[in-house]
Design a protein around this motif. Structure first.
Motif, PDB file in Angstrom:
ATOM      1  N   ILE A  69     -51.773 -89.920  17.260  1.00 28.25           N
ATOM      2  CA  ILE A  69     -51.138 -90.619  18.389  1.00 28.25           C
ATOM      3  C   ILE A  69     -51.736 -92.019  18.544  1.00 28.25           C
ATOM      4  CG2 ILE A  69     -50.924 -90.641  20.909  1.00 28.25           C
ATOM      5  CD1 ILE A  69     -50.693 -87.565  20.747  1.00 28.25           C
ATOM      6  N   ARG A  70     -53.067 -92.126  18.387  1.00 25.67           N
ATOM      7  CA  ARG A  70     -53.713 -93.446  18.489  1.00 25.67           C
ATOM      8  C   ARG A  70     -53.190 -94.392  17.418  1.00 25.67           C
ATOM      9  NH1 ARG A  70     -58.495 -90.194  18.979  1.00 25.67           N
ATOM     10  NH2 ARG A  70     -59.156 -90.007  21.164  1.00 25.67           N
ATOM     11  N   VAL A  71     -53.045 -93.887  16.185  1.00 26.13           N
ATOM     12  CA  VAL A  71     -52.520 -94.719  15.091  1.00 26.13           C
ATOM     13  C   VAL A  71     -51.106 -95.179  15.410  1.00 26.13           C
ATOM     14  CG1 VAL A  71     -51.802 -94.723  12.672  1.00 26.13           C
ATOM     15  CG2 VAL A  71     -53.980 -93.667  13.320  1.00 26.13           C
ATOM     16  N   LEU A  72     -50.279 -94.266  15.915  1.00 24.34           N
ATOM     17  CA  LEU A  72     -48.904 -94.615  16.271  1.00 24.34           C
ATOM     18  C   LEU A  72     -48.856 -95.619  17.417  1.00 24.34           C
ATOM     19  CD1 LEU A  72     -47.169 -91.106  16.041  1.00 24.34           C
ATOM     20  CD2 LEU A  72     -46.929 -93.026  14.466  1.00 24.34           C
ATOM     21  N   GLU A  73     -49.789 -95.489  18.374  1.00 28.44           N
ATOM     22  CA  GLU A  73     -49.837 -96.433  19.495  1.00 28.44           C
ATOM     23  C   GLU A  73     -50.178 -97.839  19.018  1.00 28.44           C
ATOM     24  OE1 GLU A  73     -52.677 -94.580  22.044  1.00 28.44           O
ATOM     25  OE2 GLU A  73     -51.156 -93.511  23.225  1.00 28.44           O
ATOM     26  N   VAL A  74     -51.110 -97.925  18.063  1.00 26.56           N
ATOM     27  CA  VAL A  74     -51.469 -99.234  17.506  1.00 26.56           C
ATOM     28  C   VAL A  74     -50.282 -99.844  16.771  1.00 26.56           C
ATOM     29  CG1 VAL A  74     -52.923-100.412  15.806  1.00 26.56           C
ATOM     30  CG2 VAL A  74     -53.935 -98.723  17.335  1.00 26.56           C
ATOM     31  N   LYS A  75     -49.585 -99.020  15.969  1.00 24.38           N
ATOM     32  CA  LYS A  75     -48.422 -99.517  15.239  1.00 24.38           C
ATOM     33  C   LYS A  75     -47.327 -99.969  16.198  1.00 24.38           C
ATOM     34  CE  LYS A  75     -48.995 -96.875  10.950  1.00 24.38           C
ATOM     35  NZ  LYS A  75     -48.394 -95.851  10.037  1.00 24.38           N
ATOM     36  N   LEU A  76     -47.125 -99.206  17.272  1.00 21.48           N
ATOM     37  CA  LEU A  76     -46.108 -99.564  18.255  1.00 21.48           C
ATOM     38  C   LEU A  76     -46.459-100.878  18.945  1.00 21.48           C
ATOM     39  CD1 LEU A  76     -43.556 -98.900  19.830  1.00 21.48           C
ATOM     40  CD2 LEU A  76     -44.954 -97.521  21.396  1.00 21.48           C
ATOM     41  N   ALA A  77     -47.737-101.036  19.282  1.00 16.34           N
ATOM     42  CA  ALA A  77     -48.179-102.283  19.918  1.00 16.34           C
ATOM     43  C   ALA A  77     -47.954-103.475  18.989  1.00 16.34           C
ATOM     44  CB  ALA A  77     -49.657-102.181  20.299  1.00 16.34           C
ATOM     45  N   ASP A  78     -48.232-103.283  17.697  1.00 14.68           N
ATOM     46  CA  ASP A  78     -47.996-104.355  16.716  1.00 14.68           C
ATOM     47  C   ASP A  78     -46.515-104.705  16.620  1.00 14.68           C
ATOM     48  OD1 ASP A  78     -50.684-104.516  16.161  1.00 14.68           O
ATOM     49  OD2 ASP A  78     -50.590-103.253  14.373  1.00 14.68           O
ATOM     50  N   LEU A  79     -45.661-103.669  16.620  1.00 15.57           N
ATOM     51  CA  LEU A  79     -44.222-103.898  16.539  1.00 15.57           C
ATOM     52  C   LEU A  79     -43.707-104.631  17.775  1.00 15.57           C
ATOM     53  CD1 LEU A  79     -42.955-100.498  15.056  1.00 15.57           C
ATOM     54  CD2 LEU A  79     -42.935-102.731  13.938  1.00 15.57           C
ATOM     55  N   ILE A  80     -44.226-104.262  18.940  1.00 10.80           N
ATOM     56  CA  ILE A  80     -43.814-104.923  20.180  1.00 10.80           C
ATOM     57  C   ILE A  80     -44.234-106.387  20.165  1.00 10.80           C
ATOM     58  CG2 ILE A  80     -44.211-105.023  22.671  1.00 10.80           C
ATOM     59  CD1 ILE A  80     -44.400-101.960  22.637  1.00 10.80           C
ATOM     60  N   GLU A  81     -45.475-106.642  19.725  1.00  9.42           N
ATOM     61  CA  GLU A  81     -45.963-108.025  19.649  1.00  9.42           C
ATOM     62  C   GLU A  81     -45.123-108.837  18.664  1.00  9.42           C
ATOM     63  OE1 GLU A  81     -50.082-110.523  18.636  1.00  9.42           O
ATOM     64  OE2 GLU A  81     -50.014-108.339  18.420  1.00  9.42           O
ATOM     65  N   PHE A  82     -44.810-108.240  17.514  1.00 11.87           N
ATOM     66  CA  PHE A  82     -43.997-108.923  16.508  1.00 11.87           C
ATOM     67  C   PHE A  82     -42.601-109.215  17.052  1.00 11.87           C
ATOM     68  CE2 PHE A  82     -41.204-108.737  12.694  1.00 11.87           C
ATOM     69  CZ  PHE A  82     -41.735-109.830  12.021  1.00 11.87           C
ATOM     70  N   ALA A  83     -42.023-108.249  17.774  1.00 16.03           N
ATOM     71  CA  ALA A  83     -40.688-108.432  18.348  1.00 16.03           C
ATOM     72  C   ALA A  83     -40.696-109.540  19.397  1.00 16.03           C
ATOM     73  CB  ALA A  83     -40.206-107.123  18.958  1.00 16.03           C
ATOM     74  N   GLU A  84     -41.746-109.593  20.209  1.00 10.53           N
ATOM     75  CA  GLU A  84     -41.843-110.630  21.237  1.00 10.53           C
ATOM     76  C   GLU A  84     -41.982-112.012  20.602  1.00 10.53           C
ATOM     77  OE1 GLU A  84     -45.155-109.262  23.516  1.00 10.53           O
ATOM     78  OE2 GLU A  84     -43.921-108.012  24.841  1.00 10.53           O
ATOM     79  N   GLU A  85     -42.773-112.099  19.520  1.00  3.45           N
ATOM     80  CA  GLU A  85     -42.918-113.377  18.812  1.00  3.45           C
ATOM     81  C   GLU A  85     -41.585-113.807  18.203  1.00  3.45           C
ATOM     82  OE1 GLU A  85     -45.964-112.761  15.956  1.00  3.45           O
ATOM     83  OE2 GLU A  85     -47.612-112.828  17.418  1.00  3.45           O
ATOM     84  N   ASN A  86     -40.863-112.852  17.610  1.00  5.42           N
ATOM     85  CA  ASN A  86     -39.552-113.154  17.022  1.00  5.42           C
ATOM     86  C   ASN A  86     -38.559-113.610  18.088  1.00  5.42           C
ATOM     87  OD1 ASN A  86     -39.952-112.850  14.314  1.00  5.42           O
ATOM     88  ND2 ASN A  86     -39.104-110.800  14.182  1.00  5.42           N
ATOM     89  N   ASP A  87     -38.619-112.953  19.240  1.00 12.52           N
ATOM     90  CA  ASP A  87     -37.717-113.308  20.333  1.00 12.52           C
ATOM     91  C   ASP A  87     -37.985-114.726  20.814  1.00 12.52           C
ATOM     92  OD1 ASP A  87     -35.675-112.504  22.306  1.00 12.52           O
ATOM     93  OD2 ASP A  87     -37.287-112.736  23.742  1.00 12.52           O
ATOM     94  N   ALA A  88     -39.275-115.078  20.932  1.00 11.35           N
ATOM     95  CA  ALA A  88     -39.641-116.425  21.372  1.00 11.35           C
ATOM     96  C   ALA A  88     -39.204-117.473  20.342  1.00 11.35           C
ATOM     97  CB  ALA A  88     -41.153-116.506  21.607  1.00 11.35           C
ATOM     98  N   THR A  89     -39.409-117.164  19.060  1.00  8.78           N
ATOM     99  CA  THR A  89     -39.000-118.098  17.995  1.00  8.78           C
ATOM    100  C   THR A  89     -37.492-118.254  17.963  1.00  8.78           C
ATOM    101  OG1 THR A  89     -40.928-117.472  16.658  1.00  8.78           O
ATOM    102  CG2 THR A  89     -39.125-118.581  15.529  1.00  8.78           C
ATOM    103  N   SER A  90     -36.777-117.147  18.112  1.00  4.43           N
ATOM    104  CA  SER A  90     -35.320-117.193  18.115  1.00  4.43           C
ATOM    105  C   SER A  90     -34.800-118.060  19.257  1.00  4.43           C
ATOM    106  CB  SER A  90     -34.762-115.772  18.233  1.00  4.43           C
ATOM    107  OG  SER A  90     -33.354-115.785  18.217  1.00  4.43           O
ATOM    108  N   LYS A  91     -35.442-117.954  20.403  1.00  4.34           N
ATOM    109  CA  LYS A  91     -35.035-118.767  21.556  1.00  4.34           C
ATOM    110  C   LYS A  91     -35.246-120.253  21.272  1.00  4.34           C
ATOM    111  CE  LYS A  91     -35.906-119.413  26.499  1.00  4.34           C
ATOM    112  NZ  LYS A  91     -36.708-118.974  27.673  1.00  4.34           N
ATOM    113  N   LYS A  92     -36.354-120.593  20.638  1.00  4.04           N
ATOM    114  CA  LYS A  92     -36.633-121.990  20.321  1.00  4.04           C
ATOM    115  C   LYS A  92     -35.625-122.545  19.314  1.00  4.04           C
ATOM    116  CE  LYS A  92     -41.630-121.601  21.139  1.00  4.04           C
ATOM    117  NZ  LYS A  92     -42.975-121.630  20.493  1.00  4.04           N
ATOM    118  N   VAL A  93     -35.291-121.738  18.300  1.00  2.00           N
ATOM    119  CA  VAL A  93     -34.310-122.174  17.304  1.00  2.00           C
ATOM    120  C   VAL A  93     -32.945-122.370  17.964  1.00  2.00           C
ATOM    121  CG1 VAL A  93     -33.066-121.518  15.203  1.00  2.00           C
ATOM    122  CG2 VAL A  93     -35.526-121.100  15.367  1.00  2.00           C
ATOM    123  N   HIS A  94     -32.608-121.484  18.891  1.00  2.00           N
ATOM    124  CA  HIS A  94     -31.338-121.611  19.612  1.00  2.00           C
ATOM    125  C   HIS A  94     -31.303-122.904  20.429  1.00  2.00           C
ATOM    126  CE1 HIS A  94     -27.740-120.515  21.788  1.00  2.00           C
ATOM    127  NE2 HIS A  94     -28.374-120.605  22.943  1.00  2.00           N
TER     128      HIS A  94
END
Length: 238
Positions: A69-94
């Protein structure tokens, strides 16, 4: 009367020794074994994975599940951070796209691109070079049409995707030696998915004083999109 030698020997049965593989295979083929023998879960003790001593099989299973569960939580946190960074970059490109749409001049597109990249994308220096001759001779006075070496333009023509990493040897004096990492994006005429990529008519160069800002293993999707946007805007004016 002489006794039979076999009568004096205890009865023995040759039981084959069980291997770890035999036990594992048995448990896999008997999934309900511990349901029928639940008391074994508390009776069997194993070395603790987190220190000295022993723990029951049930406790060991709980610890293993918690670790997963701890490993999955770390992976989920990484995915959320990556998604937030992508969302911010996408907004800037727009936002960059909207500004280009509102632009009405070649020089405006160049300055807008430099300002946006340095302000919103943490780029130290932005360089645009175009070797396609414009229909308007007055545009030749713009810095973007400064001549580059044949070796450099030929190298850019070989790129099918943005180059990211250290300063290329063929860049000559175009790039500042104080900059540590670069993204070099070929500018192509806009094409459809089914059309062959047209030769580059210019290049967009992003330079950073941070060695890890542009790396060889980074994703280039947004760099490609910005190159496509700038290419379309430039071709509207030349």
């Amino acid at each position: 009367m002489q006794a039979n030698e076999n009568e004096n020997k205890p009865n023995t049965v040759n039981i084959p020794e069980l291997s770890a593989e035999n036990v594992s295979e048995f448990l896999r083929k008997t999934p309900h074994f511990f349901e029928k023998n639940a008391s074994l879960l508390a009776e069997l003790f194993l070395p603790s994975p987190h220190g000295s001593g022993t723990i029951s099989l049930a406790e060991r299973q709980q610890l293993a599940q918690r670790d997963k569960i701890r490993v999955l939580e770390v992976k989920l946190a990484d995915l959320i951070e990556f998604a937030e960074e992508n969302d911010a970059t996408s907004k800037k490109v727009h936002e960059y796209s909207l500004k280009l749409i509102a632009n009405y001049s070649f020089s405006g597109a160049v300055e807008l691109t430099k300002e946006t990249l340095q302000k919103d994308f943490d780029v130290t220096e932005t360089i645009i070079r175009i070797w396609l001759r414009p229909a308007r001779n007055d545009l030749l006075q713009d810095e973007a049409f400064t001549t580059v070496s044949d070796a450099f333009s030929d190298w850019v023509l070989t790129l099918n995707a943005p180059y990211c990493g250290a300063k290329p040897a063929l860049s000559d004096t175009i790039l500042d030696d104080n900059l540590k990492s670069f993204a070099i994006i070929p500018l192509h005429k806009k094409v459809t998915e089914t059309t062959a990529l047209q030769p580059a008519f210019g290049v967009l160069i992003l330079g950073s004083d941070q060695p890890q800002r542009f790396t060889t293993n980074m994703g280039t999707m947004y760099l490609e999109r910005m190159g496509e946007l700038l290419s379309a805007e430039i071709l509207n004016h030349i």
